[in-house]
Design an enzyme around this catalytic site. Structure first.
Site, PDB file in Angstrom:
ATOM      1  N   TYR A 170       0.995  -1.132   0.002  1.00 11.53           N
ATOM      2  CA  TYR A 170       0.027  -0.063  -0.101  1.00 11.53           C
ATOM      3  C   TYR A 170       0.886   1.187  -0.171  1.00 11.53           C
ATOM      4  O   TYR A 170       2.130   1.392   0.583  1.00 11.53           O
ATOM      5  CB  TYR A 170      -0.903  -0.001   1.172  1.00 11.53           C
ATOM      6  N   CYS A 171       0.362   2.178  -0.415  1.00 13.02           N
ATOM      7  CA  CYS A 171       0.771   3.529  -0.497  1.00 13.02           C
ATOM      8  C   CYS A 171      -0.003   4.555   0.134  1.00 13.02           C
ATOM      9  O   CYS A 171      -1.143   4.119   0.779  1.00 13.02           O
ATOM     10  CB  CYS A 171       1.577   3.878  -1.843  1.00 13.02           C
ATOM     11  N   TRP A 172      -0.065   6.044  -0.112  1.00 10.59           N
ATOM     12  CA  TRP A 172      -0.884   6.981   0.264  1.00 10.59           C
ATOM     13  C   TRP A 172      -2.421   6.636   0.014  1.00 10.59           C
ATOM     14  O   TRP A 172      -3.472   6.456   1.034  1.00 10.59           O
ATOM     15  CB  TRP A 172      -0.631   8.321  -0.008  1.00 10.59           C
TER      16      TRP A 172
END
Length: 362
Positions: A94-96
């Site tokens: 996951y990222c932002w």
């Protein structure tokens, strides 16, 4: 392939080998999914650079620069951290907001042959789930802590230590001071400092969803703030309604216990003197001078007794005059030796089992 987060409980046993947070170190430090590994595909400076290019030049150029940086760092991350993973490796990335960073890294991992998935909506979807659990309006709040019990007692009655002992016995304990890394009072700051509000929220939320809703959950009586952190709104509302168990102890015992529990503060005379000075608006000048003198002389048990007698006990008495919560029972500690604390912990657990189920504030 993306993984949709429908409830925070989905993260307790999702079947992934690792949760990989590919955001920058600064984003990760502010808050992250508990247990996640930080494998940033952009560092803080690179993320700022790409953002500046996006705003000042063009989205296309930002994607080109970002793509080159992500590809370079993705390779370094695989080489440094993932080369020993088997072919069956299944990470959640996951990222932002589940966009370019996590998508690019997961694509590379899938090209290797691993079964990488991305978190739909990224960290923002996780944060929304935390907020919906802890900050929903009263009429929308999800059922939480149906058998919350508040452990109450004046300063120096070893409430935190009693909660720790109950936790080792298998009780469900929400240790807000432990999660906040603060002992709750004006004198309660720790050298390690406090986490961010987001991180505090995350730790609370993940503990809540792991609890058995049919069993009591014990929490220490607190104000609405612990150091610089706010107790989340839903939790605070539930604490204000929950039944209480009161614990007491003699003043001499409490003074000696506090001198030991706050030994770190006693060793830092400058910080102790500064903290005593913060009490000037509430007490006569002669009393403040007397407390400074006790601190300078190293008479910490006497200082603790004075603070309890003239500051903390009256403060708690004023607060309790407004309490409306029912009491499940009370007990008086004869001392703070191991046997006394173990016996008290057992008694409190037995009283907590008498707490009735109730509704959350809807």
């Amino acid at each position: 392939m993306s993984y949709a987060l429908t409830h925070l409980r989905d993260l307790l046993a999702p079947g992934f080998d690792d949760i990989l947070d590919v955001r920058s170190p600064g984003e990760f430090a502010d808050d992250h999914i508990p247990g996640a590994l930080n494998l940033p595909v952009l560092d803080d400076a690179e993320r700022a650079l790409v953002g500046t290019i996006y705003k000042q030049e063009s989205a296309f150029r930002a994607r080109k620069v970002g793509g080159a940086l992500v590809a370079k760092r993705a390779g370094a991350n695989i080489e440094a951290c993932l080369l020993d993973k088997p072919g069956s490796y299944r990470p959640l990335v996951y990222c932002w907001r589940g966009g370019m960073r996590s998508g690019a890294f997961a694509t590379i991992l899938r090209q290797v042959g691993w079964r990488a998935e991305t978190l739909e909506g990224g960290y923002k979807s996780f944060r929304r789930a935390v907020i919906s659990l802890l900050y929903a309006p009263p009429d929308e709040a999800p059922p939480l802590l149906e058998r919350l019990v508040v452990l109450d007692g004046n300063t120096g009655t070893a409430k935190t230590e009693l909660l720790r002992r109950m936790a080792t016995r298998g009780a469900q304990v929400l240790d807000l001071e432990g999660l906040a890394r603060h002992r709750g009072s004006l004198f309660g700051a720790l050298a390690s400092g406090q986490p961010s509000q987001k991180s505090f929220d995350t730790e609370i939320a993940m503990q809540l969803v792991a609890f058995d809703p049919h069993r009591p959950v014990l929490v220490e009586a607190e104000s609405s703030r612990i150091g610089h952190l706010a107790v989340p709104g839903v939790i605070w509302a539930l604490m204000r309604q929950a039944p209480r168990i009161r614990v007491g102890a003699g003043l001499a015992h409490r003074g000696a216990y506090l001198a030991q529990a706050y030994a770190d503060l006693a060793a830092d005379r400058d910080r102790l003197s500064e903290t005593i000075g913060l009490l000037r608006p509430y007490h006569p000048a002669e009393r403040i001078l007397g407390w400074h003198a006790l601190a300078a002389a190293g008479q910490m048990a006497d200082l603790a007794r004075e603070l309890v007698l003239h500051h903390y006990d009256p403060k708690y008495a004023r607060q309790r005059s407004r309490d409306v919560q029912p009491e499940l029972g009370s007990l008086e500690l004869s001392g703070f030796d191991d046997a006394a604390l173990e016996a008290a912990a057992q008694d409190i657990m037995e009283l907590a089992e008498q707490s009735p189920a109730r509704l959350s504030p809807r």
